[in-house]
Design a protein around this motif. Sequence first.
Motif, PDB file in Angstrom:
ATOM      1  N   SER A  20       0.839  -1.208   0.000  1.00 32.43           N
ATOM      2  CA  SER A  20       0.000   0.000   0.000  1.00 32.43           C
ATOM      3  C   SER A  20       0.873   1.257   0.000  1.00 32.43           C
ATOM      4  O   SER A  20       0.384   2.351   0.276  1.00 32.43           O
ATOM      5  CB  SER A  20      -0.914   0.014   1.237  1.00 32.43           C
ATOM      6  OG  SER A  20      -0.134   0.083   2.430  1.00 32.43           O
ATOM      7  N   ARG A  21       2.161   1.105  -0.311  1.00 32.66           N
ATOM      8  CA  ARG A  21       3.060   2.255  -0.304  1.00 32.66           C
ATOM      9  C   ARG A  21       2.938   3.025  -1.611  1.00 32.66           C
ATOM     10  O   ARG A  21       3.129   2.473  -2.691  1.00 32.66           O
ATOM     11  CB  ARG A  21       4.506   1.808  -0.104  1.00 32.66           C
ATOM     12  CG  ARG A  21       5.503   2.949  -0.223  1.00 32.66           C
ATOM     13  CD  ARG A  21       6.924   2.467  -0.072  1.00 32.66           C
ATOM     14  NE  ARG A  21       7.263   2.239   1.322  1.00 32.66           N
ATOM     15  CZ  ARG A  21       8.415   1.696   1.718  1.00 32.66           C
ATOM     16  NH1 ARG A  21       9.300   1.323   0.807  1.00 32.66           N
ATOM     17  NH2 ARG A  21       8.657   1.524   2.997  1.00 32.66           N
ATOM     18  N   TYR A  22       2.640   4.305  -1.463  1.00 31.46           N
ATOM     19  CA  TYR A  22       2.583   5.179  -2.643  1.00 31.46           C
ATOM     20  C   TYR A  22       3.924   5.862  -2.881  1.00 31.46           C
ATOM     21  O   TYR A  22       4.440   5.860  -3.998  1.00 31.46           O
ATOM     22  CB  TYR A  22       1.485   6.228  -2.462  1.00 31.46           C
ATOM     23  CG  TYR A  22       1.504   7.291  -3.540  1.00 31.46           C
ATOM     24  CD1 TYR A  22       1.136   6.994  -4.850  1.00 31.46           C
ATOM     25  CD2 TYR A  22       1.909   8.594  -3.243  1.00 31.46           C
ATOM     26  CE1 TYR A  22       1.176   7.963  -5.842  1.00 31.46           C
ATOM     27  CE2 TYR A  22       1.945   9.569  -4.229  1.00 31.46           C
ATOM     28  CZ  TYR A  22       1.581   9.248  -5.528  1.00 31.46           C
ATOM     29  OH  TYR A  22       1.643  10.203  -6.507  1.00 31.46           O
ATOM     30  N   GLY A  23       4.508   6.470  -1.844  1.00 33.08           N
ATOM     31  CA  GLY A  23       5.799   7.133  -1.948  1.00 33.08           C
ATOM     32  C   GLY A  23       6.589   6.920  -0.669  1.00 33.08           C
ATOM     33  O   GLY A  23       6.124   6.278   0.277  1.00 33.08           O
ATOM     34  N   PHE A  24       7.793   7.465  -0.643  1.00 29.48           N
ATOM     35  CA  PHE A  24       8.665   7.268   0.523  1.00 29.48           C
ATOM     36  C   PHE A  24       8.392   8.277   1.641  1.00 29.48           C
ATOM     37  O   PHE A  24       8.868   8.089   2.750  1.00 29.48           O
ATOM     38  CB  PHE A  24      10.135   7.346   0.100  1.00 29.48           C
ATOM     39  CG  PHE A  24      10.562   6.196  -0.759  1.00 29.48           C
ATOM     40  CD1 PHE A  24      10.657   4.923  -0.223  1.00 29.48           C
ATOM     41  CD2 PHE A  24      10.840   6.374  -2.098  1.00 29.48           C
ATOM     42  CE1 PHE A  24      11.045   3.846  -1.010  1.00 29.48           C
ATOM     43  CE2 PHE A  24      11.226   5.312  -2.894  1.00 29.48           C
ATOM     44  CZ  PHE A  24      11.327   4.039  -2.355  1.00 29.48           C
ATOM     45  N   ILE A  25       7.690   9.342   1.337  1.00 27.02           N
ATOM     46  CA  ILE A  25       7.307  10.300   2.374  1.00 27.02           C
ATOM     47  C   ILE A  25       5.894   9.966   2.793  1.00 27.02           C
ATOM     48  O   ILE A  25       4.926  10.198   2.067  1.00 27.02           O
ATOM     49  CB  ILE A  25       7.385  11.756   1.866  1.00 27.02           C
ATOM     50  CG1 ILE A  25       8.789  12.073   1.391  1.00 27.02           C
ATOM     51  CG2 ILE A  25       6.959  12.717   2.968  1.00 27.02           C
ATOM     52  CD1 ILE A  25       9.842  12.030   2.470  1.00 27.02           C
ATOM     53  N   GLY A  26       5.758   9.361   3.978  1.00 26.32           N
ATOM     54  CA  GLY A  26       4.450   8.959   4.456  1.00 26.32           C
ATOM     55  C   GLY A  26       3.750  10.081   5.183  1.00 26.32           C
ATOM     56  O   GLY A  26       4.055  11.260   5.026  1.00 26.32           O
ATOM     57  N   GLY A  27       2.797   9.691   6.016  1.00 29.44           N
ATOM     58  CA  GLY A  27       2.066  10.677   6.790  1.00 29.44           C
ATOM     59  C   GLY A  27       0.906  11.270   6.018  1.00 29.44           C
ATOM     60  O   GLY A  27       0.604  10.876   4.883  1.00 29.44           O
ATOM     61  N   SER A  28       0.251  12.227   6.622  1.00 27.88           N
ATOM     62  CA  SER A  28      -0.904  12.879   6.019  1.00 27.88           C
ATOM     63  C   SER A  28      -0.748  14.380   6.123  1.00 27.88           C
ATOM     64  O   SER A  28       0.042  14.888   6.913  1.00 27.88           O
ATOM     65  CB  SER A  28      -2.194  12.428   6.714  1.00 27.88           C
ATOM     66  OG  SER A  28      -2.157  12.773   8.100  1.00 27.88           O
ATOM     67  N   SER A  29      -1.528  15.098   5.316  1.00 26.02           N
ATOM     68  CA  SER A  29      -1.465  16.557   5.322  1.00 26.02           C
ATOM     69  C   SER A  29      -2.798  17.109   4.865  1.00 26.02           C
ATOM     70  O   SER A  29      -3.670  16.377   4.377  1.00 26.02           O
ATOM     71  CB  SER A  29      -0.334  17.052   4.411  1.00 26.02           C
ATOM     72  OG  SER A  29      -0.559  16.641   3.074  1.00 26.02           O
ATOM     73  N   SER A  30      -2.952  18.426   4.999  1.00 21.27           N
ATOM     74  CA  SER A  30      -4.178  19.059   4.523  1.00 21.27           C
ATOM     75  C   SER A  30      -4.145  19.138   3.001  1.00 21.27           C
ATOM     76  O   SER A  30      -3.100  18.991   2.381  1.00 21.27           O
ATOM     77  CB  SER A  30      -4.298  20.457   5.128  1.00 21.27           C
ATOM     78  OG  SER A  30      -3.164  21.246   4.764  1.00 21.27           O
ATOM     79  N   GLY A  31      -5.284  19.368   2.409  1.00 19.34           N
ATOM     80  CA  GLY A  31      -5.363  19.446   0.955  1.00 19.34           C
ATOM     81  C   GLY A  31      -5.922  18.162   0.375  1.00 19.34           C
ATOM     82  O   GLY A  31      -5.206  17.155   0.245  1.00 19.34           O
ATOM     83  N   TYR A  32      -7.190  18.186   0.010  1.00 21.98           N
ATOM     84  CA  TYR A  32      -7.863  16.974  -0.479  1.00 21.98           C
ATOM     85  C   TYR A  32      -7.774  16.815  -1.996  1.00 21.98           C
ATOM     86  O   TYR A  32      -7.564  15.712  -2.504  1.00 21.98           O
ATOM     87  CB  TYR A  32      -9.330  17.004  -0.041  1.00 21.98           C
ATOM     88  CG  TYR A  32     -10.149  15.833  -0.524  1.00 21.98           C
ATOM     89  CD1 TYR A  32     -10.216  14.659   0.219  1.00 21.98           C
ATOM     90  CD2 TYR A  32     -10.864  15.901  -1.723  1.00 21.98           C
ATOM     91  CE1 TYR A  32     -10.965  13.576  -0.219  1.00 21.98           C
ATOM     92  CE2 TYR A  32     -11.617  14.826  -2.177  1.00 21.98           C
ATOM     93  CZ  TYR A  32     -11.663  13.660  -1.426  1.00 21.98           C
ATOM     94  OH  TYR A  32     -12.388  12.604  -1.878  1.00 21.98           O
TER      95      TYR A  32
END
Length: 573
Positions: free
Chosen positions: A268-280
């Motif tokens: 389920s890995r999309y990129g190497f920078i995980g986490g979440s942020s604002s902006g849908y």
Amino acid sequence: MGKFTFGGRRNNRAGGKPSSIAGRIGGAIFFLFFFAMGMLFEVLVGWEFSKAVRQRFWKQTPCTITASTIEEKPSSNDPYTFKVAYEYEFNSAKYASTTYKRGYKGCDEYHKADKIAKRYPPGKQALCYVNPADPATAVLKRGSLLFGFVLLFPLIFVLIGAFGIYASLFSRDKKTMTKPIAAKSPRRKATRSVGVGIFAILGLVGAGMLYTLTIRPIARTIDARNWIETPCKIISAQVRSHEGDDSTTYSIDIFYEYNFDGQTYKSSRYGFIGGSSSGYSGKAEVVNAYKKAKNPVCYVNPKDPSEAVLKRGLSLGLLICLIPLPFLAIGIGGIIHSIHKKKERSPRSAGPRWFNELVPASPTGLPVEAAALTGPAVLKPEYAPVAKLLGTIVFAVFWNGIVSIFVYKAINSFRQGRPDWGLALIMIPFVLIGLGAIGSAFYQFLATFNPRVTLNLSSATIPLGSAAELSWSFTGRTSVINTLRISLQAREEARYRRGTKTYTDKNKFYETELYSTTHASEIAHGSVGIIVPADTMHSFEATNNRIIWELQVTGQIDKWPDVKETFKITITP
């Protein structure tokens, strides 16, 4: 009339008053807030760390894995959870447990949970750690002691708060400090120790963050250039919402499978920078593109095929890698500066030896370049207005950039009707400091439009007991200056060692007002004579000691930053 107090410390500022009791108490309360919040987090983090330490004394015991699987929880921030059951025997009694690791709630990516599940397949003989005080409690993996590094961050606020309280309540007012300079070093010793400690902690915090947020993601991004492009099948794709206490953030959640060397894997890995942020919207565009993709591909690590990624190139998300750099730069810079200052001091001096034991920079004890100057001179200010402005802007941007992240979360909590009063109260002193930094930057910006003063001295060097002519001229709107004051000041700086510790003391031993006027024509340009007393000390620069003579120009402006410039001059024997 000149004030000459060579060998003592005086504060000759007009109208100077000792610090009031209310001011001291107010300062102590302000720093008490820093100290209390730092100690609170120290206790909370320390308690968690102590649990990991105590687990190091739990007994290593053979166990048998009876079941292991991966459970998906789509609504969770950690949607992939490793579930396990195992049996063990301790002191001739049989026990069963389902705890993988204390505090474990799940993984944000599937391949992480999959790796754990493959490490503990059903039927495997493994090792668990049993609490001897409560044998029914066991874990397969103990807590990491690296968590102890988190203790360093709140320690910064504890040190700042403690030293601020001490300085507010127990510092002596400068007007009362008339003892010889050699007797006034213990507090400076404490100041330097606290400063070096804070720099060291900042450096360690920055170094720890550097690996997690900078080195590891960048290294993986570079290494992924050699990963194998492999067709994959999108199982599900969505924008995942993460409900926080004060706001909602979003992340890309794409679940896919692929075949590599005849074996099927999921990730389920999309990129190497995980986490979440604002902006849908931006994340929704990515998800829709993969939903519609006819031949999607992923990139597989040939060394570990369970690792794959959909996006392997550089992205704006890597900007998060810059966060540790200010901490590291400030920490290392502060430590290097302290070491450099220490190396500048003579290792032979064991106390305040003063002038009879100095090694001069020239035969007269003057700076070498200054000793050779003759004839009239145009003086330059110690700090240019633009340099002052840039310094305050850099600090204001750095400080408020970090604080704004938490302020944004606090504001969002009120907007959503779930106010986070704890975060809001914690941020009050940080916001006040940030506003002060912005105000200082704005003050320095306005000061750049002030009239500029040029000083001309009839002689680049002035012997003791001699006179010289000082002339000045302003460029710009000199009419805004109400009062002009020019003063001559001198101070001594002594560096010495006691044992293994190095001390630096400063003492203003001479100050006299050369000129003061409120007449516009005299402010714009004029001249005044300078007479240097014969029974004082000339300019001096050596390894451990300096005598510095300065001209200070102050122009008072109503409702605007004042003109304040300092110019060094050279006084010869």
